[in-house]
Design a protein around this motif. Structure first.
Motif: not given
Length: 186
Positions: A1-16
Motif C-alpha cells: 500500500m505504501g503511504k496514506l494521507t489523513a487530515k487530523c483535526i486537533v480541537a478543544g478549548d483555548s490553553s489546553v
C-alpha cells in the motif's frame, strides 16, 4: 500500500495544550512551546507515522485549531472530511472537559463517515495537585462517545506521541477494512 494521507483535526478549548502536543509530536519531543501564543487560524503540521509490522505509513496532517469561539466560523470551514480527530482538554479545568461534547459535535458534523477514528486527550497531568477531572470520568465519557482515552503531560514529555500513533493505526485499519469490503463487492 505504501503511504496514506489523513487530515487530523486537533480541537478543544483555548490553553489546553493542543499546539504544544502537536509541536512535540511533529518534532519527536524536541520542541516544547515555553512561550505561548494563541492560535488564531488553523496551523497545519505534517508528520509521517510508520504502521508497525507493515511497510506502510500514514502522513498525518495535524490541523491545530484555535479554541476561542471568535475564530470558530473561520476555522470550521477547514474541517471538512477529516480522516481522524484529536480532542484535547486540560485535566485541571472542568470547563474544558465539559466543552468536549460541543467540540465533538462540531467535528462529527463535518464528516460523512460514521466511523471517524478519534481520541480524547486529558493533558497537563503534571499538575496532579490541581486536577479537577477524574480519570475514570474522562475514560467513561470517551467510551460512551466512541473515543480512545489518553492522558498526557506535554510539559513532562509523557505520552504526547501515543494519541497520534493510535489515530494513525486506527485510520490505517479502517482503510484496510474499506479496501477488503470493496474487494468483496467485485
Amino acid at each position: 500500500m505504501g503511504k496514506l494521507t489523513a487530515k487530523c483535526i486537533v480541537a478543544g478549548d483555548s490553553s489546553v495544550g493542543k499546539s504544544t502536543l502537536v509541536q512535540l509530536f511533529s518534532s519527536n519531543g524536541s520542541h516544547f512551546l515555553k512561550n505561548y501564543s494563541m492560535t488564531t487560524g488553523i496551523d497545519v503540521v505534517m508528520k509521517t507515522v510508520q504502521i508497525p509490522d507493515t511497510g506502510d505509513s500514514i502522513e498525518l496532517f495535524l490541523c491545530d485549531s484555535p479554541g476561542k469561539a471568535v475564530f470558530s466560523d473561520m476555522t470550521e470551514m477547514q474541517w471538512d472530511q477529516p480522516g481522524c480527530f484529536c480532542l484535547v482538554f486540560d485535566v485541571t479545568n472542568e470547563a474544558s472537559f465539559s466543552s468536549c461534547t460541543k467540540w465533538l459535535q462540531k467535528v462529527r458534523s463535518k464528516t460523512s463517515s460514521a466511523q471517524l477514528p478519534a481520541v480524547l486527550v486529558g493533558n497537563k497531568t503534571d499538575l496532579s495537585d490541581r486536577r479537577a477531572v477524574d480519570k475514570l470520568e474522562a475514560q467513561e465519557w470517551a467510551v460512551r462517545h466512541g473515543l480512545v482515552y489518553f492522558e498526557t503531560s506535554a510539559k513532562d514529555l509523557e505520552n504526547y506521541e501515543l494519541p497520534f500513533q493510535s489515530l494513525a493505526k486506527s485510520f490505517y485499519h479502517m482503510y484496510q477494512e474499506r479496501v477488503e469490503n470493496f474487494k468483496s463487492l467485485v
